[in-house]
Structures are given as C-alpha cells and as structure tokens.
Design a protein around this motif. Sequence first.
Motif, PDB file in Angstrom:
ATOM      1  N   ILE A 113     -50.472  66.246  19.614  1.00 42.97           N
ATOM      2  CA  ILE A 113     -50.786  65.206  20.593  1.00 42.97           C
ATOM      3  C   ILE A 113     -49.298  64.754  21.068  1.00 42.97           C
ATOM      4  O   ILE A 113     -49.099  64.646  22.450  1.00 42.97           O
ATOM      5  CB  ILE A 113     -51.249  63.842  19.847  1.00 42.97           C
ATOM      6  N   ASP A 114     -48.224  64.770  20.230  1.00 42.77           N
ATOM      7  CA  ASP A 114     -46.768  64.499  20.514  1.00 42.77           C
ATOM      8  C   ASP A 114     -46.456  65.745  21.575  1.00 42.77           C
ATOM      9  O   ASP A 114     -45.655  65.235  22.704  1.00 42.77           O
ATOM     10  CB  ASP A 114     -46.045  64.492  19.512  1.00 42.77           C
ATOM     11  N   ASP A 115     -46.972  66.928  21.315  1.00 34.91           N
ATOM     12  CA  ASP A 115     -46.271  68.146  22.135  1.00 34.91           C
ATOM     13  C   ASP A 115     -46.891  67.726  23.498  1.00 34.91           C
ATOM     14  O   ASP A 115     -46.237  68.093  24.733  1.00 34.91           O
ATOM     15  CB  ASP A 115     -46.771  69.419  21.774  1.00 34.91           C
ATOM     16  N   TRP A 116     -48.347  67.360  23.494  1.00 37.39           N
ATOM     17  CA  TRP A 116     -48.820  67.217  24.842  1.00 37.39           C
ATOM     18  C   TRP A 116     -48.330  66.045  25.599  1.00 37.39           C
ATOM     19  O   TRP A 116     -48.073  66.037  26.944  1.00 37.39           O
ATOM     20  CB  TRP A 116     -50.473  66.895  24.625  1.00 37.39           C
ATOM     21  N   GLU A 117     -47.873  65.047  24.906  1.00 37.83           N
ATOM     22  CA  GLU A 117     -47.511  63.880  25.782  1.00 37.83           C
ATOM     23  C   GLU A 117     -46.235  64.121  26.128  1.00 37.83           C
ATOM     24  O   GLU A 117     -45.583  63.494  26.998  1.00 37.83           O
ATOM     25  CB  GLU A 117     -47.458  62.605  24.755  1.00 37.83           C
ATOM     26  N   ALA A 118     -45.122  65.070  25.561  1.00 38.97           N
ATOM     27  CA  ALA A 118     -43.932  65.346  25.849  1.00 38.97           C
ATOM     28  C   ALA A 118     -43.908  65.978  26.881  1.00 38.97           C
ATOM     29  O   ALA A 118     -42.852  66.428  27.619  1.00 38.97           O
ATOM     30  CB  ALA A 118     -43.134  66.043  24.690  1.00 38.97           C
ATOM     31  N   ARG A 119     -44.940  66.902  27.590  1.00 38.55           N
ATOM     32  CA  ARG A 119     -44.957  67.827  28.698  1.00 38.55           C
ATOM     33  C   ARG A 119     -44.760  66.907  29.765  1.00 38.55           C
ATOM     34  O   ARG A 119     -45.601  65.764  30.123  1.00 38.55           O
ATOM     35  CB  ARG A 119     -46.230  68.662  28.624  1.00 38.55           C
ATOM     36  N   VAL A 120     -44.137  67.528  30.680  1.00 37.82           N
ATOM     37  CA  VAL A 120     -43.888  66.835  32.065  1.00 37.82           C
ATOM     38  C   VAL A 120     -45.287  67.079  32.995  1.00 37.82           C
ATOM     39  O   VAL A 120     -45.848  66.284  33.587  1.00 37.82           O
ATOM     40  CB  VAL A 120     -42.502  67.417  32.833  1.00 37.82           C
ATOM     41  N   ASP A 121     -45.571  68.364  32.714  1.00 38.15           N
ATOM     42  CA  ASP A 121     -46.859  68.834  33.682  1.00 38.15           C
ATOM     43  C   ASP A 121     -48.100  68.896  32.571  1.00 38.15           C
ATOM     44  O   ASP A 121     -48.291  69.475  31.712  1.00 38.15           O
ATOM     45  CB  ASP A 121     -46.305  69.971  34.166  1.00 38.15           C
ATOM     46  N   THR A 155     -51.175  68.766  34.505  1.00 41.70           N
ATOM     47  CA  THR A 155     -52.399  68.477  35.505  1.00 41.70           C
ATOM     48  C   THR A 155     -52.475  69.756  35.762  1.00 41.70           C
ATOM     49  O   THR A 155     -53.691  70.182  36.480  1.00 41.70           O
ATOM     50  CB  THR A 155     -52.178  67.502  36.592  1.00 41.70           C
ATOM     51  N   SER A 156     -51.592  70.605  35.551  1.00 38.67           N
ATOM     52  CA  SER A 156     -51.599  72.043  36.712  1.00 38.67           C
ATOM     53  C   SER A 156     -52.660  72.964  35.826  1.00 38.67           C
ATOM     54  O   SER A 156     -53.014  72.534  34.305  1.00 38.67           O
ATOM     55  CB  SER A 156     -50.329  72.763  36.638  1.00 38.67           C
ATOM     56  N   TRP A 157     -53.198  73.875  36.260  1.00 36.99           N
ATOM     57  CA  TRP A 157     -54.128  75.078  35.814  1.00 36.99           C
ATOM     58  C   TRP A 157     -53.432  75.480  34.412  1.00 36.99           C
ATOM     59  O   TRP A 157     -53.987  75.628  33.442  1.00 36.99           O
ATOM     60  CB  TRP A 157     -54.238  75.979  36.644  1.00 36.99           C
ATOM     61  N   HIS A 158     -52.128  75.629  34.505  1.00 43.68           N
ATOM     62  CA  HIS A 158     -51.464  76.199  33.232  1.00 43.68           C
ATOM     63  C   HIS A 158     -51.478  75.425  32.320  1.00 43.68           C
ATOM     64  O   HIS A 158     -51.636  75.797  31.209  1.00 43.68           O
ATOM     65  CB  HIS A 158     -50.005  76.743  33.516  1.00 43.68           C
ATOM     66  N   ALA A 159     -51.172  74.107  32.310  1.00 44.33           N
ATOM     67  CA  ALA A 159     -51.051  73.177  31.348  1.00 44.33           C
ATOM     68  C   ALA A 159     -52.440  72.920  30.775  1.00 44.33           C
ATOM     69  O   ALA A 159     -52.762  72.662  29.539  1.00 44.33           O
ATOM     70  CB  ALA A 159     -50.550  71.793  31.899  1.00 44.33           C
ATOM     71  N   HIS A 160     -53.616  73.090  31.607  1.00 42.50           N
ATOM     72  CA  HIS A 160     -54.966  73.100  30.987  1.00 42.50           C
ATOM     73  C   HIS A 160     -55.339  74.204  30.182  1.00 42.50           C
ATOM     74  O   HIS A 160     -55.973  74.035  29.194  1.00 42.50           O
ATOM     75  CB  HIS A 160     -55.906  72.850  32.207  1.00 42.50           C
ATOM     76  N   ARG A 161     -54.652  75.269  30.328  1.00 39.81           N
ATOM     77  CA  ARG A 161     -54.900  76.442  29.470  1.00 39.81           C
ATOM     78  C   ARG A 161     -54.234  76.166  28.238  1.00 39.81           C
ATOM     79  O   ARG A 161     -54.730  76.644  27.055  1.00 39.81           O
ATOM     80  CB  ARG A 161     -54.539  77.654  30.102  1.00 39.81           C
ATOM     81  N   ILE A 162     -53.157  75.641  28.402  1.00 39.25           N
ATOM     82  CA  ILE A 162     -52.123  75.428  27.098  1.00 39.25           C
ATOM     83  C   ILE A 162     -52.760  74.420  26.082  1.00 39.25           C
ATOM     84  O   ILE A 162     -52.965  74.414  24.982  1.00 39.25           O
ATOM     85  CB  ILE A 162     -50.860  74.849  27.506  1.00 39.25           C
ATOM     86  N   ARG A 163     -53.810  73.436  26.701  1.00 39.12           N
ATOM     87  CA  ARG A 163     -54.320  72.474  26.192  1.00 39.12           C
ATOM     88  C   ARG A 163     -55.715  72.896  25.557  1.00 39.12           C
ATOM     89  O   ARG A 163     -55.657  72.724  24.469  1.00 39.12           O
ATOM     90  CB  ARG A 163     -54.852  71.266  27.060  1.00 39.12           C
ATOM     91  N   GLU A 164     -56.275  73.897  26.191  1.00 37.37           N
ATOM     92  CA  GLU A 164     -57.288  74.527  25.631  1.00 37.37           C
ATOM     93  C   GLU A 164     -57.018  75.513  24.693  1.00 37.37           C
ATOM     94  O   GLU A 164     -57.661  75.474  23.606  1.00 37.37           O
ATOM     95  CB  GLU A 164     -58.119  75.369  26.834  1.00 37.37           C
ATOM     96  N   ALA A 165     -55.955  76.139  24.737  1.00 35.37           N
ATOM     97  CA  ALA A 165     -55.553  77.026  23.518  1.00 35.37           C
ATOM     98  C   ALA A 165     -54.920  76.293  22.365  1.00 35.37           C
ATOM     99  O   ALA A 165     -55.399  76.626  21.036  1.00 35.37           O
ATOM    100  CB  ALA A 165     -54.157  77.714  24.144  1.00 35.37           C
TER     101      ALA A 165
END
Length: 174
Positions: A55-63, A65-75
């Motif tokens: 959760i902290d890593d996700w909240e620290a991300r700037v991006d 909303t992009s497709w790449h960010a969603h793939r990282i989230r899913e991973a």
Amino acid sequence: MLFLVGLWETVREFLSAGGDVLYFVAGALFLMWALMIERYWYLTSVFPPIRKKIIDDWEARVDTTSWHAHRIREAWISQASDGLTARLIIIRTLVAMCPLIGLLGTVTGMIGVFETMATQGTGNPRLMAAGISMATIPTMAGMVAALSGLFVSSRIEAKAKNLKEQLVDSLPHN
C-alpha cells in the motif's frame, strides 16, 4: 507429569487397537495441522507488514492511472495472493486424504477378521470383535482428523480471501 504419562499410555493403546494404519492418519493429521498453524501465523503476523509495504509503495507512486501502473498493481496483488493461498491446496488434500486412509484401515481390519474366521472359524467371537474394532477405529480417526481440518482450513481460506479483497480495495486504480 503423571498426566502426560497417562495420556501417552492412552494414545499408545488407541494406536495399537487401531492398527498400523493409524500411524499414517496421525502423520497426515500432524502435517495438516502444522501447515494450518503456519498459514494462520502467516496471515496474522507475516502478511500485515507485506500489505502495508504494498500500500505504501502504491501511494508513493506518482503515476497510478496509466496502463503500466495498473499492470504493476495487478502484479503486486497477484504476488500477495500467491503468498496468501500458498499451501492451501496441500491442506485441502490432506483433509480429503484422512478419511481415505481411515478407510484403508477398515479394509485391513476386515481382512484380519476374515483371516481369523478362516483359521479359527466363527466360534471365537473375541478374536472377531478385536478385528472389527481394528477395522472401525481407523475410520473414526480419519473422519475426526478430517473434520478438525475441514473447519480450520475453511476459516483460513476465508481469511485469506478477505485479506486479498482488503488489499485490492486499499489500492485504488482510479
């Protein structure tokens, strides 16, 4: 100490009354409970810091909303889910195996009854009763082992599912 000696003696008598198959039921039961205790420990002690870091890593991300960010989230969710559900299939398999191992004890006990009948005839009910007892005890032990594991494993699976859903909800995907 005297209580433990009496308990050990009772367990030993039970194992000898049920035959050698009970050792396999006991082994499956021990392994099943060791895995369930490990899973409970993981869900309550190990996973919360992992969840917090994700959760902290996700909240620290700037991006986010992009497709790449969603793939990282899913991973990250997939990796967390793998950790949450690890060894649950083995636990379910052991739960299912316990009654079958007990049934094996029933079959071997009944073979003993038939051997007694073949060699001694039907005139010795005490020998036949011992064989029938040896046939029914493993079935009962396998069922009790499976029931104890069924309840706890279903609770662990529900907790793992709930923790995954909470993690997904904690990572907004905008």
